[in-house]
Scaffold this motif. Structure first.
Motif, mmCIF file in Angstrom:
data_model
loop_
_atom_site.group_PDB
_atom_site.id
_atom_site.type_symbol
_atom_site.label_atom_id
_atom_site.label_comp_id
_atom_site.label_asym_id
_atom_site.label_seq_id
_atom_site.Cartn_x
_atom_site.Cartn_y
_atom_site.Cartn_z
ATOM 1 N N PHE A 126 2.542 1.849 -3.300
ATOM 2 C CA PHE A 126 1.591 2.335 -4.293
ATOM 3 C C PHE A 126 1.336 3.827 -4.090
ATOM 4 O O PHE A 126 1.434 4.630 -5.025
ATOM 5 N N TYR A 141 -3.533 17.056 -9.658
ATOM 6 C CA TYR A 141 -2.977 15.705 -9.695
ATOM 7 C C TYR A 141 -2.526 15.369 -11.115
ATOM 8 O O TYR A 141 -1.432 14.813 -11.334
ATOM 9 N N ILE A 175 -3.927 9.295 5.086
ATOM 10 C CA ILE A 175 -3.340 9.228 3.739
ATOM 11 C C ILE A 175 -4.429 8.989 2.701
ATOM 12 O O ILE A 175 -4.438 9.593 1.627
ATOM 13 N N CYS A 176 -5.378 8.121 3.038
ATOM 14 C CA CYS A 176 -6.431 7.799 2.078
ATOM 15 C C CYS A 176 -7.331 9.002 1.798
ATOM 16 O O CYS A 176 -8.015 9.031 0.779
ATOM 17 N N LEU A 234 2.970 14.551 -6.367
ATOM 18 C CA LEU A 234 2.689 15.766 -5.601
ATOM 19 C C LEU A 234 3.992 16.457 -5.204
ATOM 20 O O LEU A 234 4.134 17.675 -5.330
ATOM 21 N N PHE A 276 2.415 6.644 -6.790
ATOM 22 C CA PHE A 276 1.340 7.250 -7.584
ATOM 23 C C PHE A 276 0.726 8.499 -6.967
ATOM 24 O O PHE A 276 -0.052 9.183 -7.600
ATOM 25 N N LEU A 277 1.018 8.769 -5.699
ATOM 26 C CA LEU A 277 0.439 9.974 -5.105
ATOM 27 C C LEU A 277 1.530 10.915 -4.584
ATOM 28 O O LEU A 277 1.628 12.066 -5.018
ATOM 29 N N VAL A 312 -6.180 12.076 1.502
ATOM 30 C CA VAL A 312 -5.422 13.114 0.784
ATOM 31 C C VAL A 312 -5.966 13.377 -0.625
ATOM 32 O O VAL A 312 -6.142 14.528 -1.016
ATOM 33 N N PRO A 313 -6.286 12.322 -1.421
ATOM 34 C CA PRO A 313 -6.796 12.607 -2.774
ATOM 35 C C PRO A 313 -8.045 13.490 -2.767
ATOM 36 O O PRO A 313 -8.336 14.149 -3.767
ATOM 37 N N LEU A 314 -8.755 13.510 -1.641
ATOM 38 C CA LEU A 314 -9.956 14.341 -1.567
ATOM 39 C C LEU A 314 -9.616 15.824 -1.605
ATOM 40 O O LEU A 314 -10.412 16.640 -2.074
ATOM 41 N N LEU A 333 -5.456 -4.157 -3.618
ATOM 42 C CA LEU A 333 -4.648 -3.269 -2.788
ATOM 43 C C LEU A 333 -5.330 -2.960 -1.450
ATOM 44 O O LEU A 333 -4.697 -3.016 -0.394
ATOM 45 N N MET A 350 -10.915 22.344 3.229
ATOM 46 C CA MET A 350 -11.231 21.052 3.831
ATOM 47 C C MET A 350 -10.796 20.989 5.291
ATOM 48 O O MET A 350 -11.386 20.249 6.081
ATOM 49 N N PHE A 400 -4.237 2.854 -12.420
ATOM 50 C CA PHE A 400 -3.490 3.117 -11.194
ATOM 51 C C PHE A 400 -3.874 4.479 -10.619
ATOM 52 O O PHE A 400 -4.022 4.634 -9.415
ATOM 53 N N PHE A 460 0.824 -1.204 0.000
ATOM 54 C CA PHE A 460 0.000 0.000 0.000
ATOM 55 C C PHE A 460 0.860 1.256 0.000
ATOM 56 O O PHE A 460 0.651 2.177 -0.792
ATOM 57 N N VAL A 489 -7.314 4.371 -9.069
ATOM 58 C CA VAL A 489 -7.291 3.779 -7.724
ATOM 59 C C VAL A 489 -7.027 4.878 -6.692
ATOM 60 O O VAL A 489 -7.679 4.949 -5.649
ATOM 61 N N ILE A 490 -6.068 5.762 -7.024
ATOM 62 C CA ILE A 490 -5.750 6.872 -6.104
ATOM 63 C C ILE A 490 -6.947 7.805 -5.949
ATOM 64 O O ILE A 490 -7.339 8.168 -4.834
ATOM 65 N N MET A 498 -9.706 6.442 -3.846
ATOM 66 C CA MET A 498 -9.303 5.870 -2.561
ATOM 67 C C MET A 498 -10.086 6.392 -1.350
ATOM 68 O O MET A 498 -10.457 5.597 -0.477
#
Lengths: 302, 353, 257
Positions: A40, C109, C97-98, A49, A44-45, C100-102, C75, A288, C130, A37, C133-134, C137
């Motif tokens: 990944f 991105y 961490i999950c 960034l 990818f993140l 963060v994409p929000l 994953l 946020m 891929f 995890f 998926v981010i 997430m």
């Protein structure tokens, strides 16, 4: 439910259970199963960034500079920033108010109606994008049925300066996904309003207005405010609909960044794009964070 | 602070239907000043509807509601001055405990000092002096209900309405709070209507228990009277445990049950000559069998209930199982497998045809 | 008890209905117009089907959706299960961490991906999975986390282990079936995103169904509208059937205590 979780965690901390061996080696060993995890996420993140954050502070000669950020708030970019914020505020406000009224009215309908509305809202809130743009072009464009209908009724939509492809037009179209998003997120808050509160207020001598002012508004305000912030962030970062409607000509932050990503980059603007992207992230993070703080300090607990 | 005199309440011929379901059917109830009446019945019997109509939260289709002799039909809920305690979750979540209690005074524009003084007084009455600044989610279920009670009493209500206030609580808290409600109600003397589906609770708390079924008040009398002299078979079956024993009406108008003659009442106006007699477990005695009598039985089970023990015995002649309750110290005389004879010690049993 | 709707409620619902349904009807009418705008028919829909790339791009998007869903499960499920068991001490930080994409706008991105990994993204369109998926997430994490919190996970895992199962067998045979609705939710979310995603696809220069609609629009607006109507109404009907379904036994009951 929470005490079950707590018990489970307790059991684990005491080293009971068949999985205790995982922790025997301490914190680092317990990270091992998370490696896929983390890898990944890292690639990818975190990597992309970090890349734009770094580049946003570099000039063309790879030297540190803040000039890129200064440019973000000047000229066409500064203007687009303002247009984006204004558009997001207005569409969030309309969405929040209209959505709250709709959610309230739907509360009183039957269960199947409510489920159908929830399903419809989730489709409209999420699948906006390109199809949404064309749907509005078809109905409100110069040749659209609604335009023709309004003209027949004596209101020439295009008689003045209105066009669907302006900031006002885009705001209008955004409401089409902002309102459903509000309905979707605000409805649970309304469902948590206990009928006992209204009845208790009545039996204690309160009028409908005192109930509204002393109980309903204090209970619902955090949810209303936080959802409004979410709507703002949603509109602020929306790209697909605006691009499909205006082919990227409207001065909006996402559209400008999109043009820069798309190529046609003037050499000295290469890192400006990164700075703009970082600014977008910054605004989103601020909004946020307030959202999270509002929810944390709201007195109403689930 | 107390409301010494109390106020009388009369519901007369109240009828309410939901669609085709009749919730209240010509319902009559008189509550004397300062009295605590518990409405008892299974869910859906209309007891909550009666309370909500009295509170003004539902409207009846016909009938009169008199409070202190004055008809209050048409008076909205917020003008009725009735304190109501709900099943749960009724505290306003954004207000502190004190603000909750003061709410009724606040909407009446009573001065701030008086509000605070009286709210503190009530907090003390329900034993929660320390919690005034807390929010409802920081209280236990039992504490929340105490605050709800204090809030209802804060407006010096003409009538106190309690809608299953204990049913969401743990067993131990439930008995404790039940006794406390009784104490407080006696202290302030407010006329009170208490709705519950728990018969033990109703018996323990009420001056009179009203047993309801299908929207009708079947019997309203003291707990003892309801238990010992149920007015009809349905009340008898609902309140307390009952044995159903095969019985025949004899020519001299007595009931014959397992060869024994027992006196009976016929409130339901039965014409049937046989049926099942309703006998409470403590109205049955066990003894050693002598000859081959129809009441001979064999002990099949013992359930220890603390001071009492329930003994199950299977009657030899028809295979029915009876339940007998006796003091636990005597129960050791009747181990499982022992042959016994059952004697009925009752004078006025009911017959279910 | 169901309360009655007031006149105000009806007015609000009527306005909402008009706001959302009128554009849809107008778009459907538009999509049925003939060449000169005088006749109506299915000619635009026939035109779509005849277009080169319709099937191919729809197929591409469907494959993308499937790959995204599989990646999400591979994953996220083991990771979150572990967070509920031995890795509980990492739960808060992974949860963060999950999320963060929000807070990262997709456009930012896209910019990051385009500059950070230009080579990687040029081999095949399916590498978009891929990134999807981010982007999904925050939602998939939440769906699976709620599902796992609602079952006695530790007990199930211990029972399975004491019966001799390996961890993988336990995951596939015990854990996943018992959180089936959460898994369905996660799959649904990732498929919905992958089918409709436009920003990343267009900015990284890949052709998927949504970008193809956009391209088609350049040459034929009528066709683009028809396609839009087709995909919006299609998605709506699917979700509506899933959510409302046949009348359930427990719905619409008035309870009276």
């Amino acid at each position: 439910m929470s005490h079950v979780v707590a018990e489970r965690t307790n059991a684990l901390n005491k080293g009971a259970g068949p999985l205790s061996y995982i922790r025997r080696g301490g914190a680092l060993v317990s990270l091992l199963p998370l490696i896929p995890f983390l890898a990944f996420i890292g690639y990818f993140l975190a990597f992309p960034l970090a890349f734009i954050v770094r580049d946003s502070f570099l000039d063309n000669d790879k030297h540190f500079t803040l000039h890129n950020f200064a440019l973000c708030f000047q000229g066409v970019y500064g203007h687009s920033f303002l247009v984006s914020v204004r558009l997001s505020v207005i569409s969030a406000f309309i969405g929040a108010v209209a959505g709250a009224f709709i959610a309230h009215s739907i509360m009183r309908t039957g269960q199947r109606t409510r489920r159908a509305v929830a399903a419809t809202s989730s489709v409209l809130a999420n699948t906006g994008g390109v199809p949404l743009a064309f749907m509005f072009i078809a109905s409100f464009g110069a040749q659209g049925l609604v335009t023709k209908l309004l003209k027949f009724l004596g209101w020439d939509l295009y008689g003045g300066s209105f066009t669907l492809f302006s900031a006002a037009g885009v705001t209008f179209v955004y409401c089409f996904f902002q309102i459903p998003l509000m309905v979707l997120i605000f409805s649970p808050a309304l469902e948590n309003m206990k009928p006992e509160w209204r009845e208790a207020s009545d039996s204690l001598g309160g009028t409908p207005f005192t109930y509204f002012r002393r109980i309903a508004i204090p209970v619902l305000f955090p949810a209303f405010l936080s959802t409004s912030l979410l709507l703002f962030a949603n509109a602020f970062s929306a790209y697909a609909t605006a691009r499909a409607m205006t082919s990227g000509t409207l001065p909006l932050m996402p559209l400008l960044i999109g043009n820069l990503v798309d190529g046609n980059v003037i050499a000295n603007e290469k890192h400006l794009g990164h700075a703009l992207a970082v600014c977008m992230i910054g605004v989103s993070v601020i909004v946020m964070t307030i959202y999270a703080l509002v929810l944390r300090y709201s007195k109403v607990k689930k | 602070m107390s409301n010494q005199h109390g106020i009388s309440v009369n519901l007369q011929g109240v009828t309410k239907t939901y669609g085709t379901v009749v919730a209240l059917n010509n319902f009559n109830l008189d509550i004397a000043p300062g009295e605590l009446v518990a409405l008892l019945g299974p869910s859906g019997c209309g007891k909550t509807t009666a309370l909500r109509i009295l509170a003004g939260l539902d409207t009846q289709h016909s009938g009169q509601i008199l409070v202190d002799g004055k008809d209050i039909v048409g008076v909205p809920a917020n003008k009725r001055n009735m304190g109501m305690v709900f099943q749960a979750y009724s505290l306003f979540p954004t207000m502190t405990v004190l603000e909750n209690i003061a709410y009724g005074m606040r909407v009446r524009h009573i001065s701030k000092e008086k509000q605070v003084a009286r709210a503190n007084e009530l907090l003390e009455l329900v034993g929660l002096q320390e919690t005034g600044k807390r929010l409802s989610h920081q209280l236990s279920g039992g504490q929340q209900q105490r605050v709800a009670l204090a809030r209802a009493l804060a407006i010096e209500p003409s009538v106190l309405l309690l809608d299953e206030p204990l049913s969401a609580l743990d067993a131990q808290v439930r008995t404790q709070l039940r006794d406390e409600i009784k104490r407080i109600q006696t202290e302030v003397g407010t006329t009170t209507l208490f709705v519950t589906h728990d018969q033990e609770e109703a018996m323990a708390i009420a001056d009179r228990v009203g047993v309801m079924r299908h929207g009708v008040l079947e019997q309203c009398a003291s707990p003892q009277a309801v238990y010992l002299n149920p007015i009809n078979v349905s009340v008898a079956k609902f309140v307390g445990a009952m044995n159903l024993l095969p019985a025949v009406v004899t020519t001299n108008n007595e009931l014959e049950i397992y060869g024994q003659s027992v006196g009976w009442r016929n409130p339901d106006g039965l014409t049937a000559r046989s049926g099942r007699a309703l006998v409470r477990p403590e109205q049955l005695l066990l003894g050693s069998p002598t000859t081959d009598r129809p009441a001979n039985a064999i002990v099949t089970n013992q359930t220890f209930l603390g001071p009492l023990t329930r003994i199950s015995a299977k009657v030899m002649s028809d295979g029915n199982t009876l339940h007998v309750e006796m003091p636990s110290i005597e129960a050791s005389d009747y181990p499982i497998g022992k042959n016994v004879v059952v004697t009925i010690q009752a004078t006025s049993v009911l017959l279910d045809a | 008890m169901k309360r009655r709707l007031s006149a105000g409620n009806y007015l609000v619902l009527l306005c909402a209905f008009a706001f959302f349904v009128v554009p849809m009807i107008a778009a459907i009418e538009f999509s049925l117009r003939g060449d000169q705008g005088t006749t109506h028919g299915l000619s635009n829909y026939r035109w779509i089907l005849a277009q080169e790339g319709f099937g191919a791009n729809l197929f591409t998007s469907a494959r993308l959706a499937a790959i995204t869903a599989i990646l999400v499960l591979l994953l996220m499920v083991p990771t979150i299960v572990y967070l509920h068991l031995g890795g509980a001490r990492w739960k808060r930080i992974i949860e963060f961490i999950c999320l963060v994409p929000l807070v990262v706008p997709v456009i930012s991105y896209a910019m990051g991906v385009a500059t950070a990994m230009p080579i990687f993204l040029q081999s095949t369109v399916y590498e978009l999975s891929f990134l999807y998926v981010i982007v999904t997430m925050p939602y998939t994490y939440r769906a699976l986390d709620v599902g796992l919190s609602s079952i006695p996970l530790l007990t199930l895992v211990e029972a399975s282990k004491s019966a001799g199962a390996t961890m993988r067998q336990t995951l596939v045979l015990v854990v996943m079936p018992s959180i089936r609705s959460a898994i369905n939710g996660a799959i649904f979310l990732s498929v919905a995103l992958a089918l409709g995603e436009f920003t990343l696809a267009v900015l990284l220069h890949w052709d998927t169904f949504p970008t193809w609609i956009n391209n088609v629009a350049q040459s034929n607006v009528l066709g683009a509208v028809s396609l839009s109507v087709f995909s919006l109404v299609g998605a709506w009907l699917v979700v509506l059937v899933v959510a409302v379904g046949p009348k359930s036994k427990h719905s619409d009951q008035n309870q009276e205590a």
